[in-house]
Scaffold this active site. Structure first.
Site, PDB file in Angstrom:
ATOM      1  N   THR A  12       0.737  -1.350  -0.025  1.00 55.33           N
ATOM      2  CA  THR A  12       0.061   0.071   0.038  1.00 55.33           C
ATOM      3  C   THR A  12       0.912   1.321  -0.188  1.00 55.33           C
ATOM      4  O   THR A  12       0.637   2.324  -0.576  1.00 55.33           O
ATOM      5  CB  THR A  12      -1.076  -0.003   1.295  1.00 55.33           C
ATOM      6  OG1 THR A  12      -1.924  -1.106   1.130  1.00 55.33           O
ATOM      7  CG2 THR A  12      -1.821   1.245   1.364  1.00 55.33           C
ATOM      8  N   THR A  88       0.585  -4.756   3.898  1.00 54.79           N
ATOM      9  CA  THR A  88       0.541  -5.105   5.542  1.00 54.79           C
ATOM     10  C   THR A  88      -0.231  -6.504   5.520  1.00 54.79           C
ATOM     11  O   THR A  88      -0.007  -7.076   6.714  1.00 54.79           O
ATOM     12  CB  THR A  88      -0.511  -4.248   6.118  1.00 54.79           C
ATOM     13  OG1 THR A  88      -1.534  -4.084   5.395  1.00 54.79           O
ATOM     14  CG2 THR A  88       0.137  -2.769   6.075  1.00 54.79           C
TER      15      THR A  88
END
Length: 335
Positions: A12, A88
């Site tokens: 991300t 993540t």
């Protein structure tokens, strides 16, 4: 002046918007230069390397863990520390895997990312990246760490606990290694000491043949039998509480016993975030012990999976793997 290598694997932090949602962006280096330009005198020098194949971490495979590890191994003598930018979703798997592959590196490896892309408003990428870069020059750190939202965690003790909060990771069974706020506070008593010799282990065949099975009420032995038909080399069982399983049906433990007898290494971890597995505490756990299942102590699922995969991928025999699984190799469990 300390020098750090930043490895960009995807995730991300470096993503941009597209018609199909966020996708990895190859222009991250330019953004980093702009972000860090005003802090150059307070941070270590750095080089930036983007992997040719940028991945959403949901697409990470064991081979990708070892590709990162190999890059760090090959550059170990040229840098004082490393920062790995990663998605993540599977970050805790990668940090665990790197800890087993890079034992004895004796340099900081900081894995970090963000919940909001760097190019977006209110991004948490700024603080995570700058703190990770700062920590990568800390000579007290001799291990693979996960840094996120002010928390420094041992990489093989971390789990992801939230997809919607900036406070995305926790270390339920081991103290934080440090907290970064107004002050940088490192808990030196929780750190791994430096070791005398490097023991880099990067298997040629990254896939150790391990599967994970989460137990659930009403789990049929037929279902377990179908999983074991594939004859995995390793099985991580996410059990209840301190290591309990639906052992009232003898067929369940009989299947596990047959699997362990033919060489499948079975390890029990807990579905509970905190505490540890003790297969001798209840009869429902003792039956697993009798079937040849190993207690995974206080290892996370991520650490148990990557450790079991690593040992099997290194070509160790099932007997040797069973001996080593309960042994702390790099702080992943409390014996």
């Amino acid at each position: 002046m300390k020098k750090t290598l930043i490895l960009y694997t995807g995730g991300t932090l470096g993503m941009r918007r597209s018609a199909s949602g966020y996708v990895p962006d190859a222009d991250l280096e330019i953004q980093l230069q702009q972000l860090l330009a005003g802090s150059a005198d307070q941070l270590p020098e750095y080089d930036f390397h983007a992997f040719e194949r940028l991945l959403d971490s949901a697409n990470m495979r064991p081979a990708d863990w070892y590709r990162i590890a190999a890059c760090i191994r090959d550059q170990a003598e040229h840098y004082d520390g490393f920062v790995v930018l990663h998605g993540t979703d599977t970050m805790a798997y990668t940090t665990s895997a790197l800890s087993f592959a890079l034992r004895g590196l004796n340099k900081p490896v900081l894995v970090t990312g963000s919940q909001i892309p760097l190019r977006e408003m209110r991004s948490d990428a700024h603080n995570n990246l700058i703190a990770a870069l700062l920590l990568s020059a800390d000579e007290a750190l001799n291990e693979v760490c996960l840094y996120f939202n002010g928390k420094l965690l041992r990489g093989n003790r971390a789990i992801k606990i939230s997809a919607g909060s900036l406070d995305a990771f926790a270390s339920p069974n081991y103290p934080l290694l440090g907290e970064i706020g107004i002050q940088v506070n490192i808990d030196h008593s929780s750190l791994l000491p430096a070791v005398a010799e490097k023991d880099f282990q990067i298997p040629a065949n990254a896939d150790g043949g391990v599967v994970v099975l989460k137990l659930f009420p009403g789990l049929s032995p037929l279902f377990l039998g179908k999983v074991l038909e594939f004859q995995p080399r390793g099985l991580v069982l996410e059990t209840y509480g301190t290591g309990n399983a639906p052992t009232e049906n003898a067929a369940f433990t009989e299947l596990l016993k047959k699997a362990t007898d033919r060489g499948t290494v079975c390890v029990a971890v807990s579905q509970c975030m905190e505490n540890r597995v003790d297969l001798g505490k209840y009869a429902a756990g003792s039956a697993l012990l009798d079937a040849g299942v190993i207690g995974g102590l206080d290892m996370t699922t991520e650490a148990a999976f990557t450790k079991l995969n690593h040992l099997l991928a290194m070509g160790m025999s099932a007997e040797r793997v069973r001996e080593i699984m309960p042994v702390a190799l790099c702080g992943e469990c409390t014996p």
